[in-house]
Write a protein that holds these residues in place. Structure first.
Motif, PDB file in Angstrom:
ATOM      1  N   ILE A 134       0.838  -1.203   0.000  1.00 12.29           N
ATOM      2  CA  ILE A 134       0.000   0.000   0.000  1.00 12.29           C
ATOM      3  C   ILE A 134       0.872   1.252   0.000  1.00 12.29           C
ATOM      4  O   ILE A 134       0.616   2.211  -0.741  1.00 12.29           O
ATOM      5  CB  ILE A 134      -0.952  -0.001   1.210  1.00 12.29           C
ATOM      6  CG1 ILE A 134      -2.063  -1.030   1.003  1.00 12.29           C
ATOM      7  CG2 ILE A 134      -1.562   1.385   1.440  1.00 12.29           C
ATOM      8  CD1 ILE A 134      -2.970  -1.227   2.205  1.00 12.29           C
ATOM      9  N   ALA A 135       1.937   1.243   0.810  1.00  9.45           N
ATOM     10  CA  ALA A 135       2.842   2.391   0.876  1.00  9.45           C
ATOM     11  C   ALA A 135       3.510   2.632  -0.478  1.00  9.45           C
ATOM     12  O   ALA A 135       3.636   3.783  -0.928  1.00  9.45           O
ATOM     13  CB  ALA A 135       3.896   2.174   1.949  1.00  9.45           C
ATOM     14  N   LYS A 136       3.913   1.564  -1.145  1.00  8.37           N
ATOM     15  CA  LYS A 136       4.539   1.703  -2.460  1.00  8.37           C
ATOM     16  C   LYS A 136       3.540   2.237  -3.477  1.00  8.37           C
ATOM     17  O   LYS A 136       3.882   3.081  -4.318  1.00  8.37           O
ATOM     18  CB  LYS A 136       5.098   0.351  -2.919  1.00  8.37           C
ATOM     19  CG  LYS A 136       5.869   0.452  -4.232  1.00  8.37           C
ATOM     20  CD  LYS A 136       6.489  -0.876  -4.626  1.00  8.37           C
ATOM     21  CE  LYS A 136       7.243  -0.761  -5.949  1.00  8.37           C
ATOM     22  NZ  LYS A 136       7.828  -2.051  -6.376  1.00  8.37           N
ATOM     23  N   LEU A 137       2.284   1.777  -3.383  1.00  3.81           N
ATOM     24  CA  LEU A 137       1.259   2.247  -4.303  1.00  3.81           C
ATOM     25  C   LEU A 137       0.951   3.725  -4.070  1.00  3.81           C
ATOM     26  O   LEU A 137       0.748   4.487  -5.029  1.00  3.81           O
ATOM     27  CB  LEU A 137      -0.003   1.394  -4.142  1.00  3.81           C
ATOM     28  CG  LEU A 137      -1.140   1.636  -5.136  1.00  3.81           C
ATOM     29  CD1 LEU A 137      -0.646   1.575  -6.579  1.00  3.81           C
ATOM     30  CD2 LEU A 137      -2.250   0.602  -4.909  1.00  3.81           C
ATOM     31  N   GLU A 138       0.950   4.147  -2.838  1.00  2.48           N
ATOM     32  CA  GLU A 138       0.737   5.566  -2.534  1.00  2.48           C
ATOM     33  C   GLU A 138       1.876   6.427  -3.088  1.00  2.48           C
ATOM     34  O   GLU A 138       1.647   7.548  -3.570  1.00  2.48           O
ATOM     35  CB  GLU A 138       0.592   5.762  -1.023  1.00  2.48           C
ATOM     36  CG  GLU A 138      -0.721   5.230  -0.470  1.00  2.48           C
ATOM     37  CD  GLU A 138      -0.821   5.332   1.040  1.00  2.48           C
ATOM     38  OE1 GLU A 138      -1.922   5.581   1.548  1.00  2.48           O
ATOM     39  OE2 GLU A 138       0.224   5.158   1.718  1.00  2.48           O
ATOM     40  N   GLN A 139       3.099   5.898  -3.043  1.00  2.00           N
ATOM     41  CA  GLN A 139       4.233   6.611  -3.639  1.00  2.00           C
ATOM     42  C   GLN A 139       4.054   6.742  -5.151  1.00  2.00           C
ATOM     43  O   GLN A 139       4.369   7.786  -5.742  1.00  2.00           O
ATOM     44  CB  GLN A 139       5.533   5.875  -3.319  1.00  2.00           C
ATOM     45  CG  GLN A 139       5.938   5.927  -1.858  1.00  2.00           C
ATOM     46  CD  GLN A 139       7.140   5.044  -1.558  1.00  2.00           C
ATOM     47  OE1 GLN A 139       7.670   4.385  -2.447  1.00  2.00           O
ATOM     48  NE2 GLN A 139       7.567   5.030  -0.310  1.00  2.00           N
ATOM     49  N   HIS A 190      -7.146  10.842  -4.144  1.00  2.00           N
ATOM     50  CA  HIS A 190      -7.882  11.634  -3.158  1.00  2.00           C
ATOM     51  C   HIS A 190      -7.877  13.104  -3.566  1.00  2.00           C
ATOM     52  O   HIS A 190      -6.857  13.605  -4.064  1.00  2.00           O
ATOM     53  CB  HIS A 190      -7.224  11.457  -1.777  1.00  2.00           C
ATOM     54  CG  HIS A 190      -8.018  11.993  -0.643  1.00  2.00           C
ATOM     55  ND1 HIS A 190      -8.006  13.329  -0.296  1.00  2.00           N
ATOM     56  CD2 HIS A 190      -8.855  11.378   0.223  1.00  2.00           C
ATOM     57  CE1 HIS A 190      -8.789  13.514   0.739  1.00  2.00           C
ATOM     58  NE2 HIS A 190      -9.326  12.351   1.080  1.00  2.00           N
ATOM     59  N   PRO A 191      -9.004  13.810  -3.385  1.00  2.00           N
ATOM     60  CA  PRO A 191      -9.049  15.217  -3.820  1.00  2.00           C
ATOM     61  C   PRO A 191      -8.055  16.120  -3.116  1.00  2.00           C
ATOM     62  O   PRO A 191      -7.676  17.166  -3.656  1.00  2.00           O
ATOM     63  CB  PRO A 191     -10.492  15.638  -3.499  1.00  2.00           C
ATOM     64  CG  PRO A 191     -10.991  14.637  -2.508  1.00  2.00           C
ATOM     65  CD  PRO A 191     -10.288  13.352  -2.836  1.00  2.00           C
ATOM     66  N   LYS A 192      -7.593  15.720  -1.926  1.00  2.00           N
ATOM     67  CA  LYS A 192      -6.617  16.535  -1.205  1.00  2.00           C
ATOM     68  C   LYS A 192      -5.189  16.150  -1.560  1.00  2.00           C
ATOM     69  O   LYS A 192      -4.351  17.020  -1.837  1.00  2.00           O
ATOM     70  CB  LYS A 192      -6.829  16.391   0.309  1.00  2.00           C
ATOM     71  CG  LYS A 192      -5.885  17.264   1.134  1.00  2.00           C
ATOM     72  CD  LYS A 192      -6.159  17.111   2.630  1.00  2.00           C
ATOM     73  CE  LYS A 192      -5.184  17.953   3.455  1.00  2.00           C
ATOM     74  NZ  LYS A 192      -5.428  17.803   4.919  1.00  2.00           N
ATOM     75  N   ASN A 193      -4.900  14.848  -1.562  1.00  5.47           N
ATOM     76  CA  ASN A 193      -3.524  14.392  -1.790  1.00  5.47           C
ATOM     77  C   ASN A 193      -3.139  14.373  -3.264  1.00  5.47           C
ATOM     78  O   ASN A 193      -1.979  14.643  -3.608  1.00  5.47           O
ATOM     79  CB  ASN A 193      -3.343  12.992  -1.197  1.00  5.47           C
ATOM     80  CG  ASN A 193      -3.556  12.979   0.305  1.00  5.47           C
ATOM     81  OD1 ASN A 193      -3.327  13.974   0.979  1.00  5.47           O
ATOM     82  ND2 ASN A 193      -3.996  11.844   0.828  1.00  5.47           N
ATOM     83  N   THR A 194      -4.091  14.025  -4.102  1.00  5.25           N
ATOM     84  CA  THR A 194      -3.822  13.958  -5.552  1.00  5.25           C
ATOM     85  C   THR A 194      -4.954  14.662  -6.307  1.00  5.25           C
ATOM     86  O   THR A 194      -5.717  14.015  -7.037  1.00  5.25           O
ATOM     87  CB  THR A 194      -3.707  12.499  -6.028  1.00  5.25           C
ATOM     88  OG1 THR A 194      -4.898  11.780  -5.625  1.00  5.25           O
ATOM     89  CG2 THR A 194      -2.491  11.811  -5.434  1.00  5.25           C
ATOM     90  N   PRO A 195      -5.077  15.974  -6.160  1.00  7.50           N
ATOM     91  CA  PRO A 195      -6.211  16.682  -6.765  1.00  7.50           C
ATOM     92  C   PRO A 195      -6.225  16.619  -8.291  1.00  7.50           C
ATOM     93  O   PRO A 195      -7.297  16.533  -8.903  1.00  7.50           O
ATOM     94  CB  PRO A 195      -6.022  18.127  -6.276  1.00  7.50           C
ATOM     95  CG  PRO A 195      -4.557  18.226  -5.936  1.00  7.50           C
ATOM     96  CD  PRO A 195      -4.172  16.880  -5.429  1.00  7.50           C
ATOM     97  N   GLY A 196      -5.049  16.654  -8.898  1.00  5.08           N
ATOM     98  CA  GLY A 196      -5.005  16.570 -10.351  1.00  5.08           C
ATOM     99  C   GLY A 196      -5.534  15.237 -10.849  1.00  5.08           C
ATOM    100  O   GLY A 196      -6.364  15.181 -11.761  1.00  5.08           O
ATOM    101  N   LEU A 197      -5.061  14.148 -10.251  1.00  4.70           N
ATOM    102  CA  LEU A 197      -5.514  12.814 -10.641  1.00  4.70           C
ATOM    103  C   LEU A 197      -6.992  12.607 -10.322  1.00  4.70           C
ATOM    104  O   LEU A 197      -7.710  11.933 -11.067  1.00  4.70           O
ATOM    105  CB  LEU A 197      -4.683  11.745  -9.933  1.00  4.70           C
ATOM    106  CG  LEU A 197      -3.203  11.644 -10.294  1.00  4.70           C
ATOM    107  CD1 LEU A 197      -2.545  10.498  -9.527  1.00  4.70           C
ATOM    108  CD2 LEU A 197      -3.011  11.479 -11.790  1.00  4.70           C
TER     109      LEU A 197
END
Length: 234
Positions: A134-139, A190-197
């Motif tokens: 999960i940590a690697k995927l978040e990276q 996530h709209p906060k962590n990855t708003p562009g995506l």
């Protein structure tokens, strides 16, 4: 989809695939973008399919695009072939050699790091292994957020005004990501962590080349339950 044009292209087009596969999805989106008429052939048992063994005897995998009698294998290779063969519809790869190299680099990264991390979460044997995946995927998501901001240049897609090579490569993974979000409770986009995506994903799902072929999430959830015999899906 739309008609094929040019004598080189007036050959029957078939696609061997399976509906849950993100790699097959890439090919279908590319064909739709180029408005290529094709026959889709669902292969329920790819390991024992005579067609798959005949057209891809080395890897025995889908997708396989058959243009006339010529088989083209591997999803990214097929997307590039579609882009180069059919001039109808918008270009998928950039015309600039450097930009093309950048797009190819990120799609390879998506396969080697993001997809393997998605699979790592699904097949993890214990909680520690799952947390590491999960940590690697978040990276991966954080890096792709930066890449989106750089490649899109303020426009709607990685490819600019329309879907491009990176959009297809990463967009095909949105279904599996949503399945993992449902079972893990982690919001990878996530709209906060990855708003562009986050906003890009909405645009990608709504695109006319994507919407008709994007697998239903609930069907993917049930497929994951059956495929992966791990505690996360129970």
């Amino acid at each position: 989809m739309g008609s094929m044009n040019g004598s080189k292209n007036d050959e029957y087009v078939r696609l061997l695939g399976a509906w849950p596969s993100p790699f097959v999805l890439r090919t279908r989106i590319a064909l739709n973008l180029k408005r290529v008429a094709y026959e889709y052939l669902e292969e329920e048992d790819t390991l024992n399919s005579e067609s798959v063994l005949n057209y891809n005897p080395v890897h025995k995998q889908i997708p396989i695009l058959i243009h006339g009698n010529k088989p083209i294998r591997e999803s990214l290779n097929i997307v590039m072939y579609v882009d180069e063969t059919w001039l109808s519809g918008p270009p998928i790869l950039p015309s600039d050699p450097f930009d093309r190299a950048v797009a190819r680099f990120w799609d390879v990264y998506i396969d080697e790091h993001c997809f393997t991390s998605i699979n790592g979460v699904a097949v993890a044997k214990d909680e520690d292994e799952r947390k590491a995946a999960i940590a690697k995927l978040e990276q991966c998501m954080a890096l792709l957020e930066e890449t989106f901001q750089e490649c899109s240049k303020g426009r709607g897609f990685f490819g600019g005004e329309n879907i491009g090579f990176i959009d297809i490569g990463f967009g095909s993974m949105l279904g599996p990501l949503k399945v993992l979000e449902k079972f893990t409770g982690v919001k990878f986009i996530h709209p906060k962590n990855t708003p562009g995506l986050f906003h890009w994903a909405d645009r990608f799902y709504a695109h006319e080349a994507v919407k008709p072929v994007m697998p239903d999430i609930e069907k993917l959830v049930e497929f994951a339950r059956l495929k992966f015999n791990t505690s996360i899906f129970k």
